[in-house]
Design an enzyme around this catalytic site. Structure first.
Site, PDB file in Angstrom:
ATOM      1  N   SER A   1       3.183  -3.186   6.992  1.00 39.14           N
ATOM      2  CA  SER A   1       4.133  -2.868   5.237  1.00 39.14           C
ATOM      3  C   SER A   1       4.715  -4.348   5.127  1.00 39.14           C
ATOM      4  O   SER A   1       5.637  -4.940   6.757  1.00 39.14           O
ATOM      5  CB  SER A   1       5.295  -2.077   5.727  1.00 39.14           C
ATOM      6  OG  SER A   1       4.709  -0.604   6.439  1.00 39.14           O
TER       7      SER A   1
ATOM      8  N   ASP B   1       7.991   5.333   4.882  1.00 44.03           N
ATOM      9  CA  ASP B   1       6.920   4.510   5.275  1.00 44.03           C
ATOM     10  C   ASP B   1       6.035   5.370   6.025  1.00 44.03           C
ATOM     11  O   ASP B   1       5.181   4.763   6.818  1.00 44.03           O
ATOM     12  CB  ASP B   1       7.803   3.446   6.805  1.00 44.03           C
ATOM     13  CG  ASP B   1       6.847   2.518   6.949  1.00 44.03           C
ATOM     14  OD1 ASP B   1       5.422   1.965   5.508  1.00 44.03           O
ATOM     15  OD2 ASP B   1       6.282   2.175   7.662  1.00 44.03           O
TER      16      ASP B   1
ATOM     17  N   GLN C   1       6.207  -0.163  -2.288  1.00 43.06           N
ATOM     18  CA  GLN C   1       6.314  -0.498  -1.235  1.00 43.06           C
ATOM     19  C   GLN C   1       4.919  -1.770  -1.251  1.00 43.06           C
ATOM     20  O   GLN C   1       4.013  -1.195  -1.496  1.00 43.06           O
ATOM     21  CB  GLN C   1       6.214  -0.043   0.422  1.00 43.06           C
ATOM     22  CG  GLN C   1       5.755  -0.922   1.779  1.00 43.06           C
ATOM     23  CD  GLN C   1       5.402  -0.056   2.701  1.00 43.06           C
ATOM     24  OE1 GLN C   1       4.597   0.527   2.917  1.00 43.06           O
ATOM     25  NE2 GLN C   1       6.234   0.704   3.253  1.00 43.06           N
TER      26      GLN C   1
END
Length: 294
Positions: free
Chosen positions: A235, A211, A285
Site C-alpha cells: 500500500s 486495508d 488507495q
C-alpha cells in the site's frame, strides 16, 4: 470437565491491539505483533494512528475523514510510537496530524479531521444487489475446500483473523479462469465477536479492515487472489471518508473496484454499506505492484 478457553477472541485481540499506551501528552505507543510477515500490516498502523489522533480530542466529534501515506515498511515485533500534532481545534472541526515512528524513522503519516455533526440534505448511490452474507462461505472454508490441505501460513491467518470475510462472487483459483474478469471485488465483513460500544474503536477497527481486501480489485484480472503471487504488493497511501455512524461488529458490504493500473501502481476505490443499504464509508488507495523475478 472441559475448561473454558482462556485465549482472547479475535475481536478482543483487535481491541487490545488498538488500545495504545499513552507515554506523554501527545505521544502514544502501540504493539506490533511478531509475525512471519515481511512488514507490519498497513491497516494496523492506520488504525493505531487514528486511535492516537482520537485520544487527543474531546471525544464529542467523530472522525469524518483521514488521509495517509505509507512511507517505510514497519518491522513486525517492534513497538511503534505515534506522535500527534494538535493542528486545529475550531468551532466545528478538529484536525490532527500523526507521525508513526519505528526505530527512529517515520514509517507512516496521517491527517485526520473530526466534525461536529450538523443537519443537511442527503443523497447516496444505491447498494448493489448481492447475496446475503449468511449464504456465502467463510473465507478460510473456501480456501480449504479448493486448496485441500490448509497451508500453515493460512492456519496462522485463521487464528488471528479479526474479521469474518465472505466474497460475494466465486473466487478464481487458476489463471485460465481470469479471462474477461473485471477489476472489481466485493466482500461482506464483520468483526468476529463484540468490539464494545466505543465509537472510536469501531471506526479504527473498520480502518484496519479497509486495508485487508481493497487491492484485490487491482489483482483480479492478473492472478488468483490465493496461491503463489507474481507481484510484490504494498500500500502506498490510504484515504477514507466516514459518512454515518456504524458498528464494525455488524455485517457491512465492501464493494471495491480499480479504475486504472499503470506504471507499477494500481488505484482502488471502495464503498462500504451497512446491511440496511446505507453508504457508511468511502475509501481510496493506491498500491505498488512490482513483478517478482522468476
Amino acid at each position: 470437565m472441559t475448561r473454558p478457553d482462556p485465549s482472547p477472541s479475535p475481536a478482543e485481540q483487535l481491541v487490545g491491539l488498538l488500545d495504545l499506551e499513552q507515554i506523554d501528552l501527545n505521544i502514544f505507543r502501540g504493539r506490533s505483533p511478531l509475525e512471519s510477515l515481511q512488514r507490519v500490516f498497513g491497516g494496523q498502523v492506520a488504525g493505531q494512528a487514528l486511535v492516537a489522533a482520537g485520544r487527543t480530542t474531546d471525544g464529542q466529534r467523530p472522525v469524518h475523514s483521514l488521509h495517509s501515506y505509507f512511507l517505510r515498511p514497519g518491522v513486525p515485533g517492534v513497538p511503534i510510537v505515534y506522535q500527534v500534532e494538535r493542528v486545529r481545534d475550531g468551532r466545528s472541526f478538529t484536525t490532527r496530524r500523526v507521525v508513526a515512528v519505528q526505530r527512529g524513522k517515520a514509517i507512516f503519516n496521517l491527517t485526520a479531521s473530526f466534525h461536529q455533526p450538523e443537519p443537511g440534505f442527503e443523497h447516496q448511490v444505491p447498494m448493489p444487489e448481492v447475496p446475503d452474507p449468511e449464504t456465502l462461505p467463510k473465507l478460510p472454508d473456501e480456501i480449504r475446500a479448493h486448496l485441500g490441505e490448509f497451508p500453515e501460513s493460512l492456519e496462522r491467518m485463521e487464528r488471528r483473523m479479526a474479521f469474518d470475510i465472505r466474497y460475494v462472487e466465486r473466487l478464481r483459483w487458476d489463471t485460465g479462469e481470469l479471462r474477461d474478469v473485471e477489476p472489481r471485488s466485493g466482500v461482506w465483513m464483520r468483526a468476529i465477536g463484540s468490539l464494545g460500544d466505543d465509537p472510536l474503536v469501531h471506526t479504527c477497527a473498520l480502518t484496519y479492515a479497509s486495508d485487508m481486501t481493497l487491492l484485490d480489485a487491482v489483482r483480479m484480472p492478473i492472478e488468483p487472489l490465493w496461491g503463489p503471487r507474481g507481484f510484490d504488493m504494498a500500500s502506498l497511501d490510504h484515504a477514507m471518508w466516514f459518512h454515518r455512524p456504524f458498528r464494525a461488529d455488524e455485517w457491512f458490504l465492501y464493494q471495491q473496484e480499480s479504475p486504472i493500473a499503470t506504471g507499477a501502481r494500481g488505484l482502488a476505490r471502495g464503498q462500504i454499506f451497512n446491511s440496511e443499504g446505507q453508504l457508511i464509508v468511502s475509501v481510496m488507495q493506491e498500491g505498488l505492484f512490482r513483478k517478482l523475478d522468476g
